[in-house]
Design an enzyme around this catalytic site. Sequence first.
Site, PDB file in Angstrom:
ATOM      1  N   ASP A  15       0.834  -1.212   0.000  1.00  0.00           N
ATOM      2  CA  ASP A  15       0.000   0.000   0.000  1.00  0.00           C
ATOM      3  C   ASP A  15       0.865   1.258   0.000  1.00  0.00           C
ATOM      4  OD1 ASP A  15      -2.128   1.765   0.186  1.00  0.00           O
ATOM      5  OD2 ASP A  15      -3.073   0.768   1.858  1.00  0.00           O
ATOM      6  N   HIS A 207      -7.750  -0.576   8.876  1.00  0.00           N
ATOM      7  CA  HIS A 207      -6.789  -0.005   7.914  1.00  0.00           C
ATOM      8  C   HIS A 207      -7.185   1.454   7.691  1.00  0.00           C
ATOM      9  CE1 HIS A 207      -4.294  -0.482   4.124  1.00  0.00           C
ATOM     10  NE2 HIS A 207      -5.011   0.587   3.800  1.00  0.00           N
ATOM     11  N   CYS A 240      -4.329   5.023  -2.678  1.00  0.00           N
ATOM     12  CA  CYS A 240      -4.921   4.135  -3.675  1.00  0.00           C
ATOM     13  C   CYS A 240      -4.980   4.854  -5.007  1.00  0.00           C
ATOM     14  CB  CYS A 240      -6.326   3.728  -3.226  1.00  0.00           C
ATOM     15  SG  CYS A 240      -7.194   2.763  -4.467  1.00  0.00           S
TER      16      CYS A 240
HETATM   17 ZN    ZN Z   1      -4.808   1.540   2.009  1.00  0.00          ZN
END
Ligand code: ZN
Length: 302
Positions: A15, A207, A240
């Site tokens: 990520d 998260h 993202c």
């Molecule tokens: Zn994330």
Amino acid sequence: MVPNAIEIVEVAPRDGLQNEKVAMATADKLALIARAIAAGARRIEVTSFVNPRAVPQMADAEAVATALPHHDQVTYIGLVMNARGAGRALATGRIDQLGAVAVATDSFAMANQNQTSDGSVAAASDIIAMAQAAGKTAQVTIAAAFGCPFEGEMAPDRVLAMAAALAQAGPVEIGLADTIGVADPAQVSRLVARVRDLIAPIPVRVHFHNTRGTGLANVWAAVLAGAATVDAAIGGLGGCPFAPGASGNVATEDVVYMLQRAGVATGLDLRALIAANHWLGGVMDRTLPGMVARAPVFPKGS
Ligand code: ZN
């Protein structure tokens, strides 16, 4: 209730790096993973097996996986979106746990993985079955659980229905992700408690992204509400590519500082994490978002 201990999953190699303009060299990713292990990380999201045209930063997934150090106590997680990705991850023989993603809204599910929300639940269930058939484990994350970049507010009942459906597939945990960093601590308390009660004994992972500065407050709320595991990224990198405006994860060193001061064990070494932040900042040639690594050591000599 303040727990004695919380597990942290290090997500910087996946990520943390997937939103960077320039892909990090495979050797640097492996050095980052080695630093995470040296700092005490025992679950690490090492890469994602996705279409390299969609996420070029993860095009070296197989190269990373096959070069991972052998370590009895470390669980390596590979993120996958579909059966094809699951097949790739399992074929490396080095991924211990598949991470599937189900997205709470149709708009974001289409943007992120070209599936409807229901389709993403079905795909995640298939991925969990594939992992089990291969003798591995799988976990699943509900993305946009606290708000959607396209559809706005997220109805908690939708997330609960998804968690109930996903629990049927037998994941080792279900994660709730604030993919775009919009959650507030009261919302986190409510949703984590409801999902925890619904899926017990399956544990809840959370998260958070610090896009609007609520990341650490949300971690604390989740910990008090009974989340067992927290995702975090060394340096606070991340975001993202398919969610407009998404930015960094909560920084591992900031989460560890907060929890350690609060008497919650993480098994991680704060000094080693701060050193990893400084090393990573050098590799990326910039100051990283994490705050503890930029502040004086407290208390002195620790
Ligand atoms: Zn994330």
